[in-house]
Design a protein around this motif. Structure first.
Motif, PDB file in Angstrom:
ATOM      1  N   ASN A 173       7.267   3.080   0.989  1.00 15.40           N
ATOM      2  CA  ASN A 173       8.123   3.046   2.065  1.00 15.40           C
ATOM      3  C   ASN A 173       8.157   1.647   2.595  1.00 15.40           C
ATOM      4  O   ASN A 173       9.114   1.340   3.427  1.00 15.40           O
ATOM      5  N   GLU A 174       6.936   0.894   2.657  1.00 22.40           N
ATOM      6  CA  GLU A 174       7.078  -0.580   3.132  1.00 22.40           C
ATOM      7  C   GLU A 174       8.074  -1.518   2.606  1.00 22.40           C
ATOM      8  O   GLU A 174       8.674  -2.175   3.446  1.00 22.40           O
ATOM      9  N   HIS A 234       0.809  -1.150   0.129  1.00 20.72           N
ATOM     10  CA  HIS A 234       0.000  -0.081   0.105  1.00 20.72           C
ATOM     11  C   HIS A 234       1.027   1.365  -0.058  1.00 20.72           C
ATOM     12  O   HIS A 234       0.380   2.473  -0.375  1.00 20.72           O
ATOM     13  N   ASP A 235       2.232   0.927   0.450  1.00 19.25           N
ATOM     14  CA  ASP A 235       3.017   2.230   0.348  1.00 19.25           C
ATOM     15  C   ASP A 235       4.419   1.777   0.135  1.00 19.25           C
ATOM     16  O   ASP A 235       4.906   0.888   0.605  1.00 19.25           O
TER      17      ASP A 235
END
Length: 106
Positions: free
Chosen positions: A101-102, A98-99
């Motif tokens: 950055n994950e 979802h991101d």
């Protein structure tokens, strides 16, 4: 106009057109239209660079998490390490997150 990335020469030309009045409205619009196309092309290049950086960051983050780069390698018949289709692995991970950055932040 400088904020748009136009050169001094291009800005000077635009100002010259402005000084000529309404007769150059189309020419000024066309100049801005061309500048837009140039900026869109630059954004595309930068997006591709950013996407590649994210891919490489994912590669190293997953290796760091595993403690070895070997997670991205598979043994071949002759015993040498071969890189599997890690780009496809990244695309799958990217699709399921979802991101970004994950995937890329330690």
């Amino acid at each position: 106009m400088k904020k748009c990335g136009m050169t001094i020469k291009e800005i000077r030309h635009f100002i010259d057109l402005c000084m000529q009045g309404d007769v150059t409205l189309n020419a000024r619009y066309d100049l801005l239209d061309q500048e837009e196309a140039s900026v869109v092309k630059q954004i595309d290049v930068l997006q591709k660079q950013l996407d590649f950086l994210h891919y490489k960051m994912w590669y190293f983050k997953t290796a760091i998490d595993a403690g070895t780069e070997d997670i991205h390698m598979v043994p071949s018949i002759d015993g040498k390490r071969v890189t599997p289709k890690i780009h496809e692995q990244y695309q799958e991970a990217l699709k399921n997150c979802h991101d970004i950055n994950e995937l890329i932040r330690i």
